[in-house]
Scaffold this motif. Structure first.
Motif, PDB file in Angstrom:
ATOM      1  N   GLN A 152       0.842  -1.208   0.000  1.00 40.35           N
ATOM      2  CA  GLN A 152       0.000   0.000   0.000  1.00 40.35           C
ATOM      3  C   GLN A 152       0.876   1.257   0.000  1.00 40.35           C
ATOM      4  OE1 GLN A 152      -2.450   1.347   3.555  1.00 40.35           O
ATOM      5  NE2 GLN A 152      -4.105   0.974   2.091  1.00 40.35           N
ATOM      6  N   ARG A 272      -7.354   0.744  -2.807  1.00 38.96           N
ATOM      7  CA  ARG A 272      -8.201   0.607  -1.608  1.00 38.96           C
ATOM      8  C   ARG A 272      -9.001   1.894  -1.493  1.00 38.96           C
ATOM      9  NH1 ARG A 272      -7.611  -0.751   4.783  1.00 38.96           N
ATOM     10  NH2 ARG A 272      -9.384  -2.189   4.690  1.00 38.96           N
ATOM     11  N   SER A 391     -14.184  -7.748  11.482  1.00 43.46           N
ATOM     12  CA  SER A 391     -13.671  -8.271  12.764  1.00 43.46           C
ATOM     13  C   SER A 391     -14.728  -8.253  13.864  1.00 43.46           C
ATOM     14  CB  SER A 391     -12.432  -7.492  13.219  1.00 43.46           C
ATOM     15  OG  SER A 391     -11.334  -7.821  12.400  1.00 43.46           O
ATOM     16  N   GLY A 416      -8.609  -7.459   9.429  1.00 43.25           N
ATOM     17  CA  GLY A 416      -7.794  -6.364   9.951  1.00 43.25           C
ATOM     18  C   GLY A 416      -7.422  -6.624  11.403  1.00 43.25           C
ATOM     19  N   ARG A 417      -8.235  -6.063  12.338  1.00 43.91           N
ATOM     20  CA  ARG A 417      -7.910  -6.224  13.759  1.00 43.91           C
ATOM     21  C   ARG A 417      -7.796  -7.696  14.138  1.00 43.91           C
ATOM     22  NH1 ARG A 417     -12.890  -2.650  15.338  1.00 43.91           N
ATOM     23  NH2 ARG A 417     -13.525  -3.693  13.408  1.00 43.91           N
TER      24      ARG A 417
HETATM   25  C1  LIG Z   1      -4.170  -0.687  14.275  1.00 41.73           C
HETATM   26  C2  LIG Z   1      -4.718  -0.486  12.898  1.00 41.73           C
HETATM   27  C3  LIG Z   1      -3.865  -0.222  11.833  1.00 41.73           C
HETATM   28  C4  LIG Z   1      -4.388  -0.025  10.545  1.00 41.73           C
HETATM   29  N1  LIG Z   1      -3.534   0.243   9.509  1.00 41.73           N
HETATM   30  C5  LIG Z   1      -4.038   0.460   8.273  1.00 41.73           C
HETATM   31  C6  LIG Z   1      -3.175   0.767   7.178  1.00 41.73           C
HETATM   32  O1  LIG Z   1      -1.949   0.831   7.312  1.00 41.73           O
HETATM   33  N2  LIG Z   1      -3.757   0.982   5.968  1.00 41.73           N
HETATM   34  C7  LIG Z   1      -5.106   0.907   5.769  1.00 41.73           C
HETATM   35  O2  LIG Z   1      -5.582   1.103   4.653  1.00 41.73           O
HETATM   36  N3  LIG Z   1      -5.929   0.592   6.794  1.00 41.73           N
HETATM   37  C8  LIG Z   1      -5.433   0.366   8.016  1.00 41.73           C
HETATM   38  N4  LIG Z   1      -6.281   0.020   9.032  1.00 41.73           N
HETATM   39  C9  LIG Z   1      -7.708  -0.269   8.746  1.00 41.73           C
HETATM   40  C10 LIG Z   1      -7.884  -1.785   8.547  1.00 41.73           C
HETATM   41  O3  LIG Z   1      -7.188  -2.217   7.399  1.00 41.73           O
HETATM   42  C11 LIG Z   1      -9.375  -2.193   8.418  1.00 41.73           C
HETATM   43  O4  LIG Z   1      -9.976  -1.509   7.354  1.00 41.73           O
HETATM   44  C12 LIG Z   1     -10.181  -1.931   9.675  1.00 41.73           C
HETATM   45  O5  LIG Z   1      -9.492  -2.328  10.842  1.00 41.73           O
HETATM   46  C13 LIG Z   1     -11.542  -2.653   9.603  1.00 41.73           C
HETATM   47  O6  LIG Z   1     -11.368  -4.031   9.402  1.00 41.73           O
HETATM   48  P1  LIG Z   1     -11.489  -5.064  10.650  1.00 41.73           P
HETATM   49  O7  LIG Z   1     -12.910  -4.998  11.095  1.00 41.73           O
HETATM   50  O8  LIG Z   1     -11.104  -6.418  10.121  1.00 41.73           O
HETATM   51  O9  LIG Z   1     -10.552  -4.585  11.693  1.00 41.73           O
HETATM   52  C14 LIG Z   1      -5.785  -0.133  10.317  1.00 41.73           C
HETATM   53  C15 LIG Z   1      -6.625  -0.417  11.398  1.00 41.73           C
HETATM   54  C16 LIG Z   1      -6.119  -0.579  12.680  1.00 41.73           C
HETATM   55  C17 LIG Z   1      -7.066  -0.887  13.800  1.00 41.73           C
END
Ligand SMILES: Cc1cc2nc3c(=O)[nH]c(=O)nc-3n(C[C@H](O)[C@H](O)[C@H](O)COP(=O)(O)O)c2cc1C
Length: 484
Positions: A152, A272, A391, A416-417
């Motif tokens: 990314q 994205r 998540s 993600g999380r």
């Molecule tokens: C600690 C943390 C770091 C993240 N880092 C990025 C990132 O570097 N780039 C990005 O596009 N999204 C980032 N996100 C967003 C996640 O990719 C994802 O969209 C979001 O957590 C929702 O998905 P989940 O429900 O599986 O957590 C981050 C989220 C968290 C909580």
């Protein structure tokens, strides 16, 4: 503490199903709801089935979403913590790694002084990181020929803090009075000129060439979460070549793509995208999130949500059509902005300390992303869609994932999380071991609170490696101060 029933207490799919609704879609968009979710998902079912996209084999339907750790060196080189996280991405069992994490294309575009930076000096350590991640995958699963890995690329725009964690050095592309007020800046003072954007386009292209040299299969030209690429899409009032019509607002992406094709032929290109957004939210009475004004008066959301009329995906569809016309067929859907609309982007039972209590059942947030992604998939069946925001489903993630992939509402389910808490979830589920309940992400938001307090990110509640760190204690004490 959120008023919504915890997911761990839901024992029957029928009870979950009642919560998997989203008012905007029920009333206005034709998709009534998610098809019937089974009580058990089948490890031998669709989630484990390989498929090909544009001639590339992809071994199953799980993807790792980009997850930053705020743990690179101040020069933007990976540390042992970065290496551990990427290694765990690789050995998760997921067969697509979307982006790994946000990597800045140049120093001033870093969201924090510990974000990775893809300059010439850091090319080799980032290439080694990728190699180690893929090696980990090969060791665990016997082959990496069906694994696809992207990087990314980003500039953090108005959220740039390249030198000090507590000091914004913004680069804005449109004035946004609400966000200006919140962060105490005047976007007009930090407005990127068209010439500056031309130079930034060159930086994205240079970074893409480096990503190809480092062995990545594709780059994600990030257009989400309020960072510069995403803010470009709301620059309706910007004069000049990059503002006004959607065609102008997409010039930034179009020129990057043209440059990548010319200078890094063969490198895949993905985007994205925050597919919908809303007016910023803030804590209201009892800390519950409320919009910071009338949503209808806010014309800076790309894919605006109107509480009465639903989500307007017209421009989102036009954006994706233009992507398709450029030959981009890899899309990762996400939503909103983690600072001003976290409930849209990462539905959670517990907010980060600088957030607000959920203004809606977090299941609505999950469903909104699922249904919006499904309607885009319906428009563009030839594109590969990776969805996000699952998540919060916790124990029910495999069942819902199976249901929506079977229904062709999305191609791959991004984690993600959950991947920070339980990186082996795909391997455990597909291997028929069932889920280890003790490792399931319960959306405490500590992984967001850590960096909001200037620290590293990681799963402080559940990952034994992070649990014993001094940072875990600090996060716990912040959490107890705000009462959850
Ligand atoms: C600690 C943390 C770091 C993240 N880092 C990025 C990132 O570097 N780039 C990005 O596009 N999204 C980032 N996100 C967003 C996640 O990719 C994802 O969209 C979001 O957590 C929702 O998905 P989940 O429900 O599986 O957590 C981050 C989220 C968290 C909580």
């Amino acid at each position: 503490m959120s008023e919504y029933r915890s997911m761990a207490t839901i024992k029957l799919a029928a009870d979950l199903q009642k919560r998997l609704v989203c008012p905007e879609f029920v009333h206005h968009q034709g998709w009534v709801q998610i098809p019937t979710v089974p009580d058990q998902a089948d490890p031998k079912g669709i989630l484990g089935k390989a498929f090909t996209h544009d001639g590339n084999p992809i071994g199953n339907r799980f993807a790792v979403l980009p997850m930053e750790g705020w743990d690179a060196t101040t020069e933007g080189k990976p540390t042992d913590l970065t290496k551990r996280r990427w290694h765990r991405f690789g050995s998760s069992g997921a067969k697509l790694i979307w982006g790994t994490e946000a990597v800045a294309v140049r120093h001033d575009g870093r969201a924090n002084p510990n974000q990775l930076l893809l300059n010439e000096t850091n090319l080799s350590p980032i290439a080694d990181l990728k190699k180690d991640m893929v090696e980990g995958h090969r060791t665990a699963f016997g082959t990496s020929s069906d694994l696809v890995v992207g990087l990314q690329l980003t500039h953090s725009g108005r959220f740039s803090r390249p030198n000090r964690k507590d000091h914004f050095e913004p680069l804005c592309v449109v004035e946004n009075p609400l966000l200006d007020g919140r962060y105490n800046i005047q976007s007009s003072e930090f407005m990127a000129t068209d010439d500056e954007l031309d130079r930034l386009i060159e930086d994205f292209i240079r970074a893409s060439v480096r990503a190809q040299k480092a062995g990545f299969d594709f780059v994600d030209v990030k257009h989400c979460h309020g960072y510069l690429g995403h803010e470009m899409l709301s620059a309706r009032h910007r004069p000049g070549r990059f503002g006004g019509s959607l065609e102008n607002r997409m010039r930034f992406l179009r020129e990057i793509v043209a440059g990548i094709k010319a200078k890094a032929p063969g490198l895949g290109i993905g985007v994205r995208l925050s597919i919908f957004d809303s007016i910023p939210f803030k804590p209201g009475a009892n800390q519950i999130g409320i919009p910071e004004g009338q949503p209808r008066d806010y014309d800076l959301a790309f894919g605006p949500i109107d509480p009465d009329y639903g989500i307007d995906l017209t421009e989102t569809v036009a954006f994706l059509q233009a992507c398709l016309d450029m030959g981009i067929r890899l899309i990762c859907t996400t939503a909103g902005n983690p600072y001003s609309t976290p409930h849209l982007q990462r539905p959670a039972q517990f907010p980060p300390t600088d957030g607000y209590l959920p203004p809606e059942d977090p299941c609505i947030g999950v469903t909104r992303q699922i249904l919006a992604t499904a309607s885009l998939k319906q428009h563009f069946p030839e594109m590969l869609f990776v969805g996000s925001g699952y998540s919060f489903l916790q124990d029910w993630l495999p069942q819902v994932a199976q249901t929506i992939v079977e229904a062709n509402m999305v191609d791959m389910v991004g984690l993600g999380r959950m991947i920070l808490a339980y990186p082996d979830l795909p391997a455990d589920f597909l291997g028929g071991k069932g889920l280890d309940k003790k490792r399931i992400c319960r959306t405490f938001s500590d992984c967001t609170t850590g960096p909001r307090k200037g620290m590293i990110s990681g799963c402080f509640p559940l990952d034994p490696f992070y649990k014993v760190m001094p940072e875990a204690e600090i996060v716990r004490s912040y959490r107890s101060q705000v009462g959850h």
